[in-house]
Scaffold this active site. Structure first.
Site, PDB file in Angstrom:
ATOM      1  N   ASN A  85       0.715  -1.262   0.051  1.00 49.44           N
ATOM      2  CA  ASN A  85       0.137   0.069   0.036  1.00 49.44           C
ATOM      3  C   ASN A  85       1.005   1.264   0.056  1.00 49.44           C
ATOM      4  OD1 ASN A  85      -2.702   1.585   0.017  1.00 49.44           O
ATOM      5  ND2 ASN A  85      -3.486  -0.191   1.086  1.00 49.44           N
ATOM      6  N   HIS A 106       3.495  -0.320  -2.855  1.00 51.10           N
ATOM      7  CA  HIS A 106       3.798  -1.521  -2.945  1.00 51.10           C
ATOM      8  C   HIS A 106       5.319  -1.885  -3.002  1.00 51.10           C
ATOM      9  CE1 HIS A 106      -0.129  -2.778  -2.752  1.00 51.10           C
ATOM     10  NE2 HIS A 106      -0.484  -2.661  -4.027  1.00 51.10           N
ATOM     11  N   HIS A 177      -1.286 -10.157  -3.605  1.00 53.57           N
ATOM     12  CA  HIS A 177      -2.304  -9.155  -4.407  1.00 53.57           C
ATOM     13  C   HIS A 177      -3.114 -10.162  -5.390  1.00 53.57           C
ATOM     14  CE1 HIS A 177      -3.512  -5.702  -6.421  1.00 53.57           C
ATOM     15  NE2 HIS A 177      -2.981  -4.837  -5.592  1.00 53.57           N
ATOM     16  N   SER A 178      -3.607 -11.065  -4.692  1.00 55.50           N
ATOM     17  CA  SER A 178      -4.747 -12.081  -5.822  1.00 55.50           C
ATOM     18  C   SER A 178      -5.674 -11.182  -6.308  1.00 55.50           C
ATOM     19  CB  SER A 178      -4.961 -13.143  -5.127  1.00 55.50           C
ATOM     20  OG  SER A 178      -4.020 -13.968  -4.113  1.00 55.50           O
ATOM     21  N   TYR A 179      -6.119 -11.515  -7.600  1.00 58.87           N
ATOM     22  CA  TYR A 179      -7.173 -10.968  -8.222  1.00 58.87           C
ATOM     23  C   TYR A 179      -8.185 -12.149  -8.519  1.00 58.87           C
ATOM     24  CZ  TYR A 179      -4.985  -6.717  -9.632  1.00 58.87           C
ATOM     25  OH  TYR A 179      -4.423  -5.169  -9.629  1.00 58.87           O
ATOM     26  N   GLU A 305      -6.968  -7.461   0.016  1.00 54.27           N
ATOM     27  CA  GLU A 305      -5.456  -7.698   0.723  1.00 54.27           C
ATOM     28  C   GLU A 305      -5.300  -7.260   1.912  1.00 54.27           C
ATOM     29  OE1 GLU A 305      -3.713  -4.626  -1.906  1.00 54.27           O
ATOM     30  OE2 GLU A 305      -5.298  -4.462  -3.249  1.00 54.27           O
TER      31      GLU A 305
END
Length: 339
Positions: A85, A106, A177-179, A305
């Site tokens: 962040n 990040h 940071h999985s989408y 997150e």
């Protein structure tokens, strides 16, 4: 659970990139690269009995190294560190010593997401990755050793256990940071239903930097205490890019979010020991070619997150993100899929 390690044939700085597949008794599969600790696949069985990949990413490692992708970089499926962040102006102090890192998101220009991690031997079927971040990397002090263990349970829980230690005072705030998209055909996640047990969110300024003020969700578009469609109250041009303070005891494993999608019948629950879940609906996602030659656009995924309070290194009232010699950083986050 079983594991399978595959060479990609690619090297960075002389270190080989591998893909490791974890498979459970249900036939679910997770694929992880030791580059960036990327989770590129999470294949499960939906309510219709169909195999479905709920994770955005690329078919092979080349997609993650492509110059066009990196020029408009969305951090697809990577681990973020040393500090996820935003830190205000990239500035912070530890024990009166000031540090200046690259501004923005990040972990700087080349954070943990762009490193080839070492694969450590494990006793049980799991994957443990290690990265040793040298003193001064991205202007962070101290040699920091980070270990991240992935396990895929026979109940479709992808478990991430983090551990880190340092030889000098430093800051750390790791996340993954999985989408995700729970619709088999992809598309907008506006109709996904989300519940998040968070009575407060963190105020942000115009640059999305946390100010230190907690704001009640009651009466706002950020109220997900009861399940509702993600797109019900959002600004359709902005979506969500917001940190929520979870209603659970500090440091204890508890629910961060629950997301469901009607056509697949899938439910994704996220549990964490971290105090904050940053909810992001992929406003800036714009990837031309990804899995199966398909591209991704804005609002076609969501991220949960899990982390400490962003910018907390500059806000003494928030729980500390300073790690000192002799201390161990620990975090557990679980992505549980069911239907």
């Amino acid at each position: 659970m079983k594991e399978n390690q595959i060479s990609t044939g690619r090297f960075i700085d002389g270190k080989e990139i591998f893909a490791v597949e974890l498979v459970n008794s249900l036939g679910s599969k997770v694929k992880i690269y030791n580059y960036g600790a990327i989770v590129s696949e999470f294949i499960v069985t939906n309510a219709k009995g169909e195999k479905q990949d709920i994770m955005l990413g690329f078919d092979n490692i080349d997609g993650y190294l492509n110059e066009d992708y990196l020029a408009d970089y969305p951090y697809l499926g990577v681990v973020v560190g040393r500090y996820s962040n935003r830190i205000r102006d990239g500035r912070y102090s530890i024990d009166g010593v000031a540090y200046q890192m690259a501004k923005g998101l990040h972990g700087g220009e080349a954070g943990f997401d762009k490193k080839v991690w070492d694969i450590l031997p494990t006793v049980d079927p799991s994957l443990t990755l290690q990265y040793v971040s040298p003193d001064g990397e991205e202007s962070f002090p101290g040699n920091l050793t980070v270990q991240l263990t992935f396990k895929l349970s026979d109940t479709d829980e992808l478990i991430l256990d983090y551990k880190a230690f340092t030889d000098a005072p430093t800051v750390i705030n790791l996340t993954h940071h999985s989408y995700f998209n729970l619709n088999k055909n992809g598309g907008s996640i506006a109709d996904h239903q989300l519940r998040m047990p968070a009575s407060n969110y963190l105020e942000q300024d115009a640059d999305y930097v946390v100010t230190g003020r907690l704001t009640p969700v009651a009466g706002t578009a950020h109220d997900f205490l009861a399940s509702k469609a993600i797109g019900q109250d959002w600004d359709p041009g902005e979506g969500y890019d917001q940190s929520f303070v979870l209603d659970k005891p500090y440091g204890q494993l508890g629910l961060a979010s629950e997301t469901t999608e009607a056509t697949s019948g899938l439910k994704l629950e996220v549990y964490t020991t971290e105090p904050v879940a940053h909810f992001y609906t992929a406003k800036y996602l714009n990837t031309a070619e990804s899995k199966d030659g398909r591209g991704y656009g804005p609002f076609e995924a969501f991220c949960i997150e899990t982390q400490h309070y962003p910018n907390s290194v500059n806000i003494p009232e928030f729980p500390t993100t300073i790690l000192r010699p002799g201390e161990t950083y620990l975090q557990t986050t679980i992505f549980k899929v069911s239907h």
